[in-house]
Design a protein around this motif. Structure first.
Motif, PDB file in Angstrom:
ATOM      1  N   SER A   1       0.834  -1.196   0.000  1.00 42.76           N
ATOM      2  CA  SER A   1       0.000   0.000   0.000  1.00 42.76           C
ATOM      3  C   SER A   1       0.869   1.247   0.000  1.00 42.76           C
ATOM      4  O   SER A   1       2.040   1.219   0.398  1.00 42.76           O
ATOM      5  N   TYR A   2       0.265   2.342  -0.457  1.00 45.61           N
ATOM      6  CA  TYR A   2       0.878   3.668  -0.378  1.00 45.61           C
ATOM      7  C   TYR A   2      -0.215   4.653   0.008  1.00 45.61           C
ATOM      8  O   TYR A   2      -1.345   4.590  -0.494  1.00 45.61           O
ATOM      9  N   HIS A   3       0.121   5.573   0.926  1.00 47.57           N
ATOM     10  CA  HIS A   3      -0.858   6.551   1.394  1.00 47.57           C
ATOM     11  C   HIS A   3      -0.188   7.912   1.531  1.00 47.57           C
ATOM     12  O   HIS A   3       0.872   8.032   2.150  1.00 47.57           O
ATOM     13  N   HIS A   4      -0.815   8.926   0.934  1.00 48.38           N
ATOM     14  CA  HIS A   4      -0.340  10.309   1.058  1.00 48.38           C
ATOM     15  C   HIS A   4      -1.507  11.202   1.449  1.00 48.38           C
ATOM     16  O   HIS A   4      -2.625  11.043   0.965  1.00 48.38           O
ATOM     17  N   ASN A   5      -1.222  12.161   2.344  1.00 48.25           N
ATOM     18  CA  ASN A   5      -2.199  13.182   2.709  1.00 48.25           C
ATOM     19  C   ASN A   5      -1.458  14.494   2.917  1.00 48.25           C
ATOM     20  O   ASN A   5      -0.421  14.528   3.581  1.00 48.25           O
ATOM     21  N   ASP A   6      -1.994  15.581   2.332  1.00 52.75           N
ATOM     22  CA  ASP A   6      -1.339  16.881   2.451  1.00 52.75           C
ATOM     23  C   ASP A   6      -1.368  17.435   3.867  1.00 52.75           C
ATOM     24  O   ASP A   6      -0.583  18.324   4.215  1.00 52.75           O
ATOM     25  N   GLY A   7      -2.307  16.928   4.697  1.00 52.36           N
ATOM     26  CA  GLY A   7      -2.432  17.422   6.060  1.00 52.36           C
ATOM     27  C   GLY A   7      -3.740  18.166   6.270  1.00 52.36           C
ATOM     28  O   GLY A   7      -4.301  18.761   5.349  1.00 52.36           O
ATOM     29  N   TYR A   8      -4.227  18.153   7.520  1.00 47.49           N
ATOM     30  CA  TYR A   8      -5.507  18.775   7.866  1.00 47.49           C
ATOM     31  C   TYR A   8      -5.334  20.193   8.423  1.00 47.49           C
ATOM     32  O   TYR A   8      -6.270  20.997   8.361  1.00 47.49           O
ATOM     33  N   PHE A   9      -4.155  20.498   8.986  1.00 52.81           N
ATOM     34  CA  PHE A   9      -3.991  21.751   9.717  1.00 52.81           C
ATOM     35  C   PHE A   9      -2.815  22.559   9.167  1.00 52.81           C
ATOM     36  O   PHE A   9      -1.807  21.995   8.726  1.00 52.81           O
TER      37      PHE A   9
ATOM     38  N   ASN B   1       7.157   2.050   6.163  1.00 52.56           N
ATOM     39  CA  ASN B   1       7.945   3.276   6.256  1.00 52.56           C
ATOM     40  C   ASN B   1       6.992   4.459   6.332  1.00 52.56           C
ATOM     41  O   ASN B   1       6.184   4.674   5.422  1.00 52.56           O
ATOM     42  N   SER B   2       7.068   5.221   7.415  1.00 52.24           N
ATOM     43  CA  SER B   2       6.184   6.366   7.628  1.00 52.24           C
ATOM     44  C   SER B   2       6.998   7.646   7.734  1.00 52.24           C
ATOM     45  O   SER B   2       8.018   7.688   8.421  1.00 52.24           O
TER      46      SER B   2
ATOM     47  N   GLU C   1       3.258   7.256   3.572  1.00 52.10           N
ATOM     48  CA  GLU C   1       3.575   5.937   4.123  1.00 52.10           C
ATOM     49  C   GLU C   1       3.513   4.880   3.035  1.00 52.10           C
ATOM     50  O   GLU C   1       2.631   4.885   2.177  1.00 52.10           O
ATOM     51  N   GLY C   2       4.471   3.956   3.079  1.00 57.11           N
ATOM     52  CA  GLY C   2       4.488   2.808   2.194  1.00 57.11           C
ATOM     53  C   GLY C   2       4.575   1.528   3.004  1.00 57.11           C
ATOM     54  O   GLY C   2       5.169   1.505   4.092  1.00 57.11           O
ATOM     55  N   PHE C   3       3.983   0.447   2.475  1.00 58.36           N
ATOM     56  CA  PHE C   3       3.912  -0.809   3.224  1.00 58.36           C
ATOM     57  C   PHE C   3       4.001  -1.978   2.257  1.00 58.36           C
ATOM     58  O   PHE C   3       3.425  -1.940   1.153  1.00 58.36           O
ATOM     59  N   MET C   4       4.731  -3.037   2.665  1.00 54.47           N
ATOM     60  CA  MET C   4       4.813  -4.281   1.895  1.00 54.47           C
ATOM     61  C   MET C   4       4.749  -5.462   2.860  1.00 54.47           C
ATOM     62  O   MET C   4       5.300  -5.400   3.971  1.00 54.47           O
TER      63      MET C   4
END
Length: 692
Positions: free
Chosen positions: A199-207, A246-247, A221-224
């Motif tokens: 998986s791969y997850h990106h977020n620009d941020g909330y605040f 990896n975060s 974050e990436g995950f295997m």
């Protein structure tokens, strides 16, 4: 039918009690039943309906419908369960029935396919490939090991011997939230199978940070993960598991808190704060199904590499900077053997060993005063446990269970501190302080339970269980007697009832509990120093838990869970002048509530196979943030909804969270002044799922 009426009669007094409490009552279990999904049961457990303890089980369908993406989302669907959302992924303290800790080790065990995650910085995991989750509330140390004084979280994934296929999910949401998940399960033969996912997850941020108008909590974050399953014979099953995560996360969106109007000011500090985590986990499981017994061996290894940087003053002024680096190598081995006969007497024996090599470097830089205080900790811990559980069917449906565990733990710490000539100079010179010490802990943790099964789907039970959490070393201290803290323990008393009626159209779970908590470990923030754990006096926690699943018609499923906890200090004198006796325990929601409905439509057209409409309301509060009870968050509720449509191999989803954009406080702490973190605002998104 008479048994059903008798069972409902037993439930009625608890319903009346829940209705009559001033601040409402509590909840037990929300166990989901879905004929299309297989319920996974851990090696040490019976099916949830037959277990004499409070369990919440959540299926993969429920996880998808609620758009649960993280372990922290459990706090809104499990009664009397709370994981505050603050800081970064390193901050994952878990509180169950008021029992929890912000620092110095978790009070809840976390297992993925039987592999223990023993450090709380490894708790905040994603849920894409999870087939089911279960939360066991109350002390579970008798069977599950160290520091399970609050409970257990078990996450299970599917076996490629039972399921084969490929799934790819691509999602996009507000705040430039991008996620890609993929998994593949393959059965090569009757003896060999494998599964891979990533998986791969990106977020620009909330605040935003008002200092430079940048997003303060962006996330990548990436995950295997890969698993191999082998059945060399009919009786043996061997599986190997290897994963890497990896975060890279910005964090700590703290603003000044205004106690007068209960608002959080703008986030405004000059140095970017972050948390970097590398997490490698390996597991080897071997299971043997013998004649009248089963044997299980679980070997696990976990490597954690943390790097945390914080603008410790949280202001525009360049005052303090803290950098903390942690490296852990954790090895564990557990051997369990149990009977599998039809005898009235059943038994289980086990042994558990672990070794935790923990090294930490802590650099506190006093920028305005132009010096730094590097501190180094080498804190290895080794533990050995043996345990046993006996179960006896006395007569009819009456069963008795007795469990006992013995734990031995040896902890050591080598500590050195230095003071540099200038703020950013890392030349150490001679140490300003050194400390070498060892601690040894031994403990017996018993468990007693009586249960009566009216049928396979209906039971009542009563249990008494002892919980235990070891002592340890403080990373920060102001005087010598604060270098260490002592163990804490509790006794958990509960009675409960579980039923499934009308061909599973109605399921209900109820529990009443009382926790007597002694020598409680309390974390206190000392301005300019950090967090120090001290042993308080005496606390207790009592409440009720309720879980309901109702299927009034075939396409409609309604689920509700409710928890009520009244947790207070019975005796806690912080100092000669400060007495918190009678105050409520911090970070304990008085009430937790979850209500969710899902409606499935099967259109008659050939284009659309299935449409699922789901919506839920989740709430919690009142929550006191500190021992003085000066600041609190009142009860609040969040609304979410989701629509999914399946077209053959393709599923399209649209979801929204906190749709009313409710403003609430998710964390508060006080140094010289108070700081708070706001909850996440409204978010929404869409995703495509391909099942190949």
């Amino acid at each position: 039918m008479k048994k059903h009426l008798l069972f409902l009669g037993l439930l009625c007094p608890i319903f009346m009690y829940a209705d009559g409490v001033g601040e409402t009552a509590d909840t037990t279990i929300s166990r989901q039943y879905n004929v299309e999904e297989v319920t996974v049961v851990g090696f040490k457990q019976d099916a949830p309906i037959k277990e004499a303890l409070s369990i919440t089980s959540i299926s993969a369908a429920n996880i998808r419908q609620a758009e649960m993406t993280s372990i922290k989302d459990l706090g809104y669907v499990v009664p009397n369960f709370f994981i505050p959302e603050y800081g970064t992924r390193q901050n994952s303290p878990v509180f169950v029935r008021g029992v929890g800790a912000k620092t110095n080790g978790p009070t809840v065990g976390f297992y993925i396919d039987g592999v223990p995650h023993m450090e709380r910085s490894a708790f905040d995991d994603d849920l894409f490939d999870v087939s089911s989750l279960e939360v066991l509330r109350g002390p579970q140390g008798t069977l599950y090991g160290r520091n399970c004084i609050g409970g257990i979280i078990n996450a299970y994934t599917r076996s490629p011997f039972d399921y084969q296929g490929t799934r790819v999910k691509v999602g996009y949401g507000r705040y430039n939230d991008v996620s890609v998940n993929a998994s593949h399960y393959s059965k090569l033969s009757d003896k060999l199978a494998f599964a891979v996912n990533g998986s791969y997850h990106h977020n620009d941020g909330y605040f935003r940070n008002a200092f430079d108008d940048s997003k303060i909590d962006k996330f990548n974050e990436g995950f295997m993960r890969g698993r191999v399953f082998w059945k060399p014979t009919e009786r043996w099953t061997i599986s190997a598991d290897l994963s890497y995560r990896n975060s890279d996360q910005g964090g700590y969106p703290y603003g000044l808190y205004n106690e007068a109007d209960g608002t959080v000011g703008e986030i405004n500090y000059n140095r970017y704060s972050s948390y970097l985590r590398q997490l490698t986990t390996a597991g080897l499981n071997a299971r043997y199904e013998g004649s009248g017994f089963s044997f299980n061996s679980q070997t696990a290894y976990q490597y954690i590499d943390d790097n945390q940087g914080i603008d410790q003053d949280f202001t525009r002024a360049d005052l303090y900077w803290v950098n903390q680096r942690v490296r852990q190598n954790i090895f564990s081995e557990e051997l369990t053997i149990k009977s599998t006969t039809a005898s009235r007497y059943q038994w289980m024996f086990g042994a558990f060993f672990f070794n935790d090599s923990y090294k930490k470097a802590l650099y506190t830089t006093y920028i305005s005063q132009n010096y730094c205080t590097p501190k180094f900790y080498d804190s290895p811990t080794t533990g050995l446990s043996v345990y046993h559980q006996s179960s006896l069917r006395i007569v009819g449906g009456l069963n008795a269970k007795l469990g006992l565990r013995f734990d031995y733990e040896h902890a050591k710490e080598d500590y050195e501190s230095y003071k540099t000539a200038t703020a950013w100079d890392r030349t150490l010179g001679a140490p300003t302080d050194t400390y070498n010490s060892t601690l040894n802990f031994t403990q017996f943790t018993p468990k007693f339970a009586l249960e009566y099964l009216f049928s396979n789907d209906n039971m009542v039970y009563a249990s008494v269980t002892r919980g235990y959490k070891t002592g340890g070393f403080n990373s920060t201290f102001t005087q010598d007697d604060e270098r260490t803290f002592e163990p804490e323990y509790n006794w958990n008393y509960e009675i409960g009832a579980k039923t499934s009626l009308f061909d599973h159209a109605l399921q209900a779970d109820l529990t009443l509990f009382y926790v007597d908590w002694r020598h409680q470990q309390i974390t206190q923030t000392v301005p300019g120093v950090g967090n120090i754990t001290r042993n308080a006096g005496h606390s207790d926690s009592k409440g009720v838990e309720l879980g309901l699943t109702v299927r009034p018609v075939q396409p409609l499923t309604l689920r509700m869970s409710y928890g009520y906890t009244y947790a207070r200090f019975l005796n806690y004198k912080k100092s000669a002048t400060v007495d918190y006796t009678g105050k409520m325990l911090p970070l304990v929601p008085r009430q937790t509530l979850s209500f969710r409905g899902a409606y499935t439509i099967l259109p008659s057209c050939k284009t659309v196979d299935r449409i699922v409409l789901s919506a839920g309301v989740n709430g919690m509060g009142k929550i006191y943030w500190n021992e003085d009870n000066a600041v609190s968050q009142s009860f609040y509720a969040l609304l979410d909804a989701k629509v999914s449509a399946t077209f053959g191999l393709l599923t399209w989803e649209v979801w929204g969270k906190n749709l009313t954009n409710t403003d609430y406080l998710t964390y508060y702490f006080k140094t010289n002044v108070g700081y708070g973190q706001q909850g996440r605002p409204v978010s929404f998104g869409t995703s495509l799922i391909f099942d190949l």
